[in-house]
Design a protein around this motif. Structure first.
Motif, mmCIF file in Angstrom:
data_model
loop_
_atom_site.group_PDB
_atom_site.id
_atom_site.type_symbol
_atom_site.label_atom_id
_atom_site.label_comp_id
_atom_site.label_asym_id
_atom_site.label_seq_id
_atom_site.Cartn_x
_atom_site.Cartn_y
_atom_site.Cartn_z
ATOM 1 N N SER A 63 0.824 -1.205 0.000
ATOM 2 C CA SER A 63 0.000 0.000 0.000
ATOM 3 C C SER A 63 0.860 1.256 0.000
ATOM 4 C CB SER A 63 -0.912 0.007 1.234
ATOM 5 O OG SER A 63 -1.663 1.195 1.251
ATOM 6 N N SER A 64 0.507 2.188 -0.872
ATOM 7 C CA SER A 64 1.246 3.448 -0.948
ATOM 8 C C SER A 64 0.494 4.580 -0.260
ATOM 9 C CB SER A 64 1.470 3.827 -2.416
ATOM 10 O OG SER A 64 0.226 4.105 -3.039
ATOM 11 N N GLY A 65 -0.779 4.341 0.074
ATOM 12 C CA GLY A 65 -1.599 5.404 0.629
ATOM 13 C C GLY A 65 -2.182 6.311 -0.446
ATOM 14 N N ILE A 66 -1.826 6.040 -1.699
ATOM 15 C CA ILE A 66 -2.323 6.835 -2.831
ATOM 16 C C ILE A 66 -3.285 5.960 -3.623
ATOM 17 C CG2 ILE A 66 -1.668 8.089 -4.924
ATOM 18 C CD1 ILE A 66 1.137 8.395 -3.688
ATOM 19 N N PRO A 67 -4.495 6.442 -3.883
ATOM 20 C CA PRO A 67 -5.453 5.621 -4.638
ATOM 21 C C PRO A 67 -4.897 5.177 -5.982
ATOM 22 C CG PRO A 67 -6.526 7.553 -3.712
ATOM 23 C CD PRO A 67 -5.052 7.733 -3.491
ATOM 24 N N PHE A 68 -5.135 3.928 -6.341
ATOM 25 C CA PHE A 68 -4.744 3.335 -7.611
ATOM 26 C C PHE A 68 -3.233 3.234 -7.802
ATOM 27 C CE2 PHE A 68 -9.000 4.993 -8.383
ATOM 28 C CZ PHE A 68 -9.631 3.881 -8.902
ATOM 29 N N MET A 69 -2.470 3.338 -6.708
ATOM 30 C CA MET A 69 -1.019 3.231 -6.830
ATOM 31 C C MET A 69 -0.479 2.207 -5.838
ATOM 32 S SD MET A 69 -0.124 5.258 -9.263
ATOM 33 C CE MET A 69 1.637 5.390 -9.122
ATOM 34 N N TYR A 70 0.500 1.425 -6.290
ATOM 35 C CA TYR A 70 1.215 0.475 -5.439
ATOM 36 C C TYR A 70 2.641 0.963 -5.229
ATOM 37 C CZ TYR A 70 -2.320 -3.193 -6.212
ATOM 38 O OH TYR A 70 -3.459 -3.938 -6.260
ATOM 39 N N ARG A 71 3.271 0.507 -4.164
ATOM 40 C CA ARG A 71 4.682 0.766 -3.938
ATOM 41 C C ARG A 71 5.429 -0.547 -4.175
ATOM 42 N NH1 ARG A 71 7.271 5.030 -1.396
ATOM 43 N NH2 ARG A 71 5.387 5.873 -0.460
ATOM 44 N N GLY A 72 6.306 -0.561 -5.144
ATOM 45 C CA GLY A 72 7.004 -1.792 -5.520
ATOM 46 C C GLY A 72 6.248 -2.505 -6.628
ATOM 47 N N LEU A 73 7.002 -3.204 -7.489
ATOM 48 C CA LEU A 73 6.396 -3.908 -8.623
ATOM 49 C C LEU A 73 5.464 -5.018 -8.140
ATOM 50 C CD1 LEU A 73 6.390 -4.405 -11.750
ATOM 51 C CD2 LEU A 73 8.201 -6.077 -11.321
ATOM 52 N N PRO A 74 4.203 -5.032 -8.579
ATOM 53 C CA PRO A 74 3.309 -6.134 -8.209
ATOM 54 C C PRO A 74 3.888 -7.481 -8.628
ATOM 55 C CG PRO A 74 2.060 -4.318 -9.148
ATOM 56 C CD PRO A 74 3.512 -3.985 -9.351
ATOM 57 N N CYS A 75 3.779 -8.445 -7.724
ATOM 58 C CA CYS A 75 4.445 -9.736 -7.934
ATOM 59 C C CYS A 75 3.886 -10.526 -9.113
ATOM 60 C CB CYS A 75 4.396 -10.572 -6.659
ATOM 61 S SG CYS A 75 2.752 -10.792 -5.976
ATOM 62 N N ILE A 76 2.674 -10.225 -9.563
ATOM 63 C CA ILE A 76 2.154 -10.971 -10.714
ATOM 64 C C ILE A 76 2.983 -10.687 -11.963
ATOM 65 C CG2 ILE A 76 -0.176 -11.103 -9.797
ATOM 66 C CD1 ILE A 76 -1.020 -9.091 -11.941
ATOM 67 N N TYR A 77 3.450 -9.450 -12.102
ATOM 68 C CA TYR A 77 4.231 -9.097 -13.288
ATOM 69 C C TYR A 77 5.629 -9.706 -13.237
ATOM 70 C CZ TYR A 77 0.388 -5.975 -14.294
ATOM 71 O OH TYR A 77 -0.856 -5.485 -14.560
ATOM 72 N N SER A 78 6.240 -9.708 -12.052
ATOM 73 C CA SER A 78 7.566 -10.323 -11.948
ATOM 74 C C SER A 78 7.475 -11.823 -12.205
ATOM 75 C CB SER A 78 8.191 -10.041 -10.578
ATOM 76 O OG SER A 78 7.383 -10.523 -9.535
ATOM 77 N N SER A 79 6.410 -12.461 -11.746
ATOM 78 C CA SER A 79 6.228 -13.890 -11.990
ATOM 79 C C SER A 79 5.998 -14.191 -13.463
ATOM 80 C CB SER A 79 5.056 -14.430 -11.168
ATOM 81 O OG SER A 79 5.382 -14.461 -9.811
ATOM 82 N N ALA A 80 5.207 -13.347 -14.117
ATOM 83 C CA ALA A 80 4.956 -13.547 -15.547
ATOM 84 C C ALA A 80 6.247 -13.396 -16.348
ATOM 85 C CB ALA A 80 3.899 -12.563 -16.047
ATOM 86 N N ILE A 81 7.073 -12.428 -15.977
ATOM 87 C CA ILE A 81 8.348 -12.225 -16.667
ATOM 88 C C ILE A 81 9.258 -13.421 -16.451
ATOM 89 C CG2 ILE A 81 10.481 -10.859 -16.620
ATOM 90 C CD1 ILE A 81 8.648 -8.391 -16.100
ATOM 91 N N LEU A 82 9.357 -13.885 -15.213
ATOM 92 C CA LEU A 82 10.232 -15.018 -14.907
ATOM 93 C C LEU A 82 9.750 -16.298 -15.599
ATOM 94 C CD1 LEU A 82 12.811 -15.393 -13.257
ATOM 95 C CD2 LEU A 82 11.404 -16.096 -11.343
ATOM 96 N N SER A 83 8.447 -16.547 -15.571
ATOM 97 C CA SER A 83 7.891 -17.743 -16.215
ATOM 98 C C SER A 83 8.083 -17.709 -17.727
ATOM 99 C CB SER A 83 6.399 -17.880 -15.899
ATOM 100 O OG SER A 83 6.189 -17.990 -14.523
#
Length: 197
Positions: free
Chosen positions: A93-113
């Motif tokens: 959570s970044s405290g900002i609507p519609f924003m994350y802090r750090g790359l969401p893990c689904i994208y890193s997993s998709a890249i690695l796979s």
């Protein structure tokens, strides 16, 4: 979560190709589950917790097992990857609507796979990508949370293309599709993926 557990079993039994594709199916399902829950008016605190458990199973444990070998350093990297997903899920959570802090893990997993499928499981390539994904996930950079299936029409087309690629899972272009989709999220987070619902 079922895709993650199935991928874990495939990895443990040496079915590397199937393990990677199950993670990618989990990627598609994770992008859709929130939209389905909102359509059915079935959002709840329990659902949010179950989503985190499913994410850790699929994008933490199952993905990290793609890095597992008999080498000690690879197993340490495997643990570091799973721990970075855990940290990312705990502190996203970044405290900002519609924003994350750090790359969401689904994208890193998709890249690695995807990279694993394209390289034939080349560990030298996977080690470099895994370290980069760990750094992206634990970074303090902001990434948008765009509800793909509740956003612009072209994003729905990209998602539909991902589903179509499942039927071409034996072809390199299918893996390349997922790789480019996920990398675009890292390279162009605000210009492509930050539109609010």
């Amino acid at each position: 979560m079922v895709m993650g557990m199935a991928s874990i079993l495939c990895s443990l039994n040496g079915h590397h190709h199937a393990a990677c594709w199950l993670v990618l199916i989990g990627y598609l399902l994770d992008l859709a589950d929130g939209a389905v829950a909102r359509q059915l008016n079935a959002c709840s605190a329990l659902g949010a917790k179950l989503d985190d458990f499913a994410d850790f199973t699929t994008f933490g444990i199952a993905t990290s097992l793609l890095l597992r070998t008999n080498e000690l350093m690879d197993n340490i990297l495997c643990m570091c990857y799973a721990l970075s997903v855990f940290v990312r899920l705990c502190f996203f959570s970044s405290g900002i609507p519609f924003m994350y802090r750090g790359l969401p893990c689904i994208y890193s997993s998709a890249i690695l796979s995807s990279a694993s499928l394209l390289s034939g499981g080349n560990m030298a390539v996977l080690r470099i990508i895994a370290v980069a994904m760990i750094l992206f996930m634990i970074s303090q950079n902001f990434y948008p949370h765009d509800r793909v299936l509740e956003s612009q029409a072209w994003k729905k087309v990209v998602y539909a293309g991902g589903i179509a690629m499942l039927f071409c899972s034996s072809f390199a272009p299918a893996c390349l599709y997922y790789l480019l989709w996920s990398v675009s999220y890292i390279l162009f987070p605000t210009s492509l993926w930050s539109s609010k619902v």
